[in-house]
Design a protein around this motif. Structure first.
Motif, PDB file in Angstrom:
ATOM      1  N   CYS A 149       2.606   8.574  -5.943  1.00 43.79           N
ATOM      2  CA  CYS A 149       3.798   7.893  -5.450  1.00 43.79           C
ATOM      3  C   CYS A 149       3.827   6.493  -6.049  1.00 43.79           C
ATOM      4  O   CYS A 149       2.768   5.880  -6.247  1.00 43.79           O
ATOM      5  CB  CYS A 149       3.712   7.829  -3.926  1.00 43.79           C
ATOM      6  SG  CYS A 149       4.970   6.860  -3.115  1.00 43.79           S
ATOM      7  N   ALA A 150       5.022   5.987  -6.330  1.00 46.84           N
ATOM      8  CA  ALA A 150       5.137   4.650  -6.899  1.00 46.84           C
ATOM      9  C   ALA A 150       6.362   3.939  -6.347  1.00 46.84           C
ATOM     10  O   ALA A 150       7.380   4.586  -6.034  1.00 46.84           O
ATOM     11  CB  ALA A 150       5.215   4.723  -8.420  1.00 46.84           C
ATOM     12  N   SER A 151       6.265   2.616  -6.285  1.00 44.48           N
ATOM     13  CA  SER A 151       7.373   1.789  -5.827  1.00 44.48           C
ATOM     14  C   SER A 151       7.956   1.020  -7.007  1.00 44.48           C
ATOM     15  O   SER A 151       7.205   0.417  -7.787  1.00 44.48           O
ATOM     16  CB  SER A 151       6.878   0.806  -4.767  1.00 44.48           C
ATOM     17  OG  SER A 151       7.920  -0.061  -4.370  1.00 44.48           O
ATOM     18  N   TYR A 158       7.906   0.613 -12.498  1.00 39.45           N
ATOM     19  CA  TYR A 158       7.232   0.707 -11.198  1.00 39.45           C
ATOM     20  C   TYR A 158       6.050  -0.255 -11.190  1.00 39.45           C
ATOM     21  O   TYR A 158       5.317  -0.351 -12.179  1.00 39.45           O
ATOM     22  CB  TYR A 158       6.755   2.139 -10.941  1.00 39.45           C
ATOM     23  CG  TYR A 158       7.900   3.092 -10.724  1.00 39.45           C
ATOM     24  CD1 TYR A 158       8.560   3.669 -11.795  1.00 39.45           C
ATOM     25  CD2 TYR A 158       8.349   3.396  -9.440  1.00 39.45           C
ATOM     26  CE1 TYR A 158       9.637   4.520 -11.601  1.00 39.45           C
ATOM     27  CE2 TYR A 158       9.412   4.249  -9.237  1.00 39.45           C
ATOM     28  CZ  TYR A 158      10.062   4.814 -10.324  1.00 39.45           C
ATOM     29  OH  TYR A 158      11.125   5.651 -10.128  1.00 39.45           O
ATOM     30  N   ASP A 159       5.873  -0.945 -10.078  1.00 39.04           N
ATOM     31  CA  ASP A 159       4.820  -1.957 -10.052  1.00 39.04           C
ATOM     32  C   ASP A 159       3.750  -1.724  -8.998  1.00 39.04           C
ATOM     33  O   ASP A 159       2.808  -2.508  -8.903  1.00 39.04           O
ATOM     34  CB  ASP A 159       5.434  -3.357  -9.887  1.00 39.04           C
ATOM     35  CG  ASP A 159       6.328  -3.487  -8.664  1.00 39.04           C
ATOM     36  OD1 ASP A 159       6.854  -4.583  -8.435  1.00 39.04           O
ATOM     37  OD2 ASP A 159       6.507  -2.475  -7.931  1.00 39.04           O
ATOM     38  N   HIS A 160       3.901  -0.689  -8.202  1.00 39.70           N
ATOM     39  CA  HIS A 160       2.861  -0.364  -7.229  1.00 39.70           C
ATOM     40  C   HIS A 160       2.670   1.145  -7.206  1.00 39.70           C
ATOM     41  O   HIS A 160       3.650   1.900  -7.243  1.00 39.70           O
ATOM     42  CB  HIS A 160       3.226  -0.875  -5.834  1.00 39.70           C
ATOM     43  CG  HIS A 160       3.307  -2.364  -5.743  1.00 39.70           C
ATOM     44  ND1 HIS A 160       2.199  -3.169  -5.726  1.00 39.70           N
ATOM     45  CD2 HIS A 160       4.383  -3.190  -5.704  1.00 39.70           C
ATOM     46  CE1 HIS A 160       2.572  -4.434  -5.655  1.00 39.70           C
ATOM     47  NE2 HIS A 160       3.900  -4.462  -5.643  1.00 39.70           N
ATOM     48  N   TRP A 161       1.390   1.541  -7.109  1.00 41.99           N
ATOM     49  CA  TRP A 161       1.044   2.965  -7.203  1.00 41.99           C
ATOM     50  C   TRP A 161       0.062   3.359  -6.113  1.00 41.99           C
ATOM     51  O   TRP A 161      -0.794   2.562  -5.699  1.00 41.99           O
ATOM     52  CB  TRP A 161       0.403   3.252  -8.570  1.00 41.99           C
ATOM     53  CG  TRP A 161       1.315   3.023  -9.710  1.00 41.99           C
ATOM     54  CD1 TRP A 161       1.615   1.822 -10.305  1.00 41.99           C
ATOM     55  CD2 TRP A 161       2.090   4.007 -10.392  1.00 41.99           C
ATOM     56  NE1 TRP A 161       2.527   2.008 -11.316  1.00 41.99           N
ATOM     57  CE2 TRP A 161       2.836   3.334 -11.396  1.00 41.99           C
ATOM     58  CE3 TRP A 161       2.239   5.393 -10.275  1.00 41.99           C
ATOM     59  CZ2 TRP A 161       3.694   4.006 -12.266  1.00 41.99           C
ATOM     60  CZ3 TRP A 161       3.092   6.053 -11.134  1.00 41.99           C
ATOM     61  CH2 TRP A 161       3.809   5.365 -12.120  1.00 41.99           C
ATOM     62  N   GLY A 162       0.181   4.612  -5.664  1.00 40.10           N
ATOM     63  CA  GLY A 162      -0.796   5.145  -4.733  1.00 40.10           C
ATOM     64  C   GLY A 162      -1.996   5.712  -5.468  1.00 40.10           C
ATOM     65  O   GLY A 162      -2.061   5.670  -6.703  1.00 40.10           O
ATOM     66  N   GLN A 169       0.839  -1.201   0.000  1.00 40.67           N
ATOM     67  CA  GLN A 169       0.000   0.000   0.000  1.00 40.67           C
ATOM     68  C   GLN A 169       0.867   1.240   0.000  1.00 40.67           C
ATOM     69  O   GLN A 169       1.857   1.313   0.738  1.00 40.67           O
ATOM     70  CB  GLN A 169      -0.925   0.018   1.219  1.00 40.67           C
ATOM     71  CG  GLN A 169      -2.119  -0.900   1.112  1.00 40.67           C
ATOM     72  CD  GLN A 169      -3.144  -0.620   2.194  1.00 40.67           C
ATOM     73  OE1 GLN A 169      -2.795  -0.386   3.338  1.00 40.67           O
ATOM     74  NE2 GLN A 169      -4.413  -0.651   1.815  1.00 40.67           N
ATOM     75  N   LEU A 170       0.476   2.204  -0.814  1.00 39.42           N
ATOM     76  CA  LEU A 170       1.138   3.500  -0.877  1.00 39.42           C
ATOM     77  C   LEU A 170       0.070   4.564  -0.678  1.00 39.42           C
ATOM     78  O   LEU A 170      -0.921   4.587  -1.419  1.00 39.42           O
ATOM     79  CB  LEU A 170       1.828   3.698  -2.226  1.00 39.42           C
ATOM     80  CG  LEU A 170       2.886   2.661  -2.604  1.00 39.42           C
ATOM     81  CD1 LEU A 170       3.355   2.886  -4.039  1.00 39.42           C
ATOM     82  CD2 LEU A 170       4.063   2.719  -1.660  1.00 39.42           C
ATOM     83  N   VAL A 171       0.270   5.430   0.309  1.00 41.52           N
ATOM     84  CA  VAL A 171      -0.732   6.448   0.621  1.00 41.52           C
ATOM     85  C   VAL A 171      -0.075   7.818   0.612  1.00 41.52           C
ATOM     86  O   VAL A 171       0.797   8.107   1.435  1.00 41.52           O
ATOM     87  CB  VAL A 171      -1.393   6.190   1.982  1.00 41.52           C
ATOM     88  CG1 VAL A 171      -2.426   7.265   2.276  1.00 41.52           C
ATOM     89  CG2 VAL A 171      -2.038   4.805   2.006  1.00 41.52           C
TER      90      VAL A 171
END
Length: 123
Positions: A95-97, A110-114, A3-5
């Motif tokens: 934001c992204a991871s 990037y594979d995860h996004w807020g 989770q990205l917040v």
């Protein structure tokens, strides 16, 4: 579950400063690059800044010298300090991871996004 917040967005005047935060959970984020992207109405998403797991950084030319990305590994938090804001900085900021450790402005890495936070710069 990753989770990205994001938080910290708002309405500011041209020339003002604002700091966005991204709280991350569900992964060892210290091992991965983190990035900030933005999307203005009617425009495609664009990269803003990225920070590597080694704390190296890279910036889009449009924000170089005005924005600063940083991370706090103990808190799994990434920040985007924005100075000298302009009306053209108005956008939803995401934001992204990253998939890897290196800093990159390529959104495909990037594979995860807020969910995003709105920044509006207007007088």
């Amino acid at each position: 579950q990753v989770q990205l917040v994001e938080s910290g967005g708002g309405l500011v005047q041209p020339g003002d400063s604002l700091t966005l935060s991204c709280d991350a959970s569900g992964r060892m984020f210290s091992n991965y690059a983190m990035g900030w992207f933005r999307q203005a109405p009617g425009k495609e998403r664009e990269a803003v800044a990225s920070i590597a797991s080694t704390d190296g950084t890279t910036y889009a030319d449009s924000v170089k010298g005005r924005f600063t990305i940083s991370r706090d590994g103990t808190k799994n938090t990434v920040y985007l300090r924005m100075d000298s804001l302009k009306p053209e900085d108005t956008a939803v900021y995401y934001c992204a991871s990253g998939r890897f450790w290196r800093a990159t402005l390529n959104s495909h890495e990037y594979d995860h996004w807020g969910q995003g936070t709105q920044v509006t710069v207007s007088s």
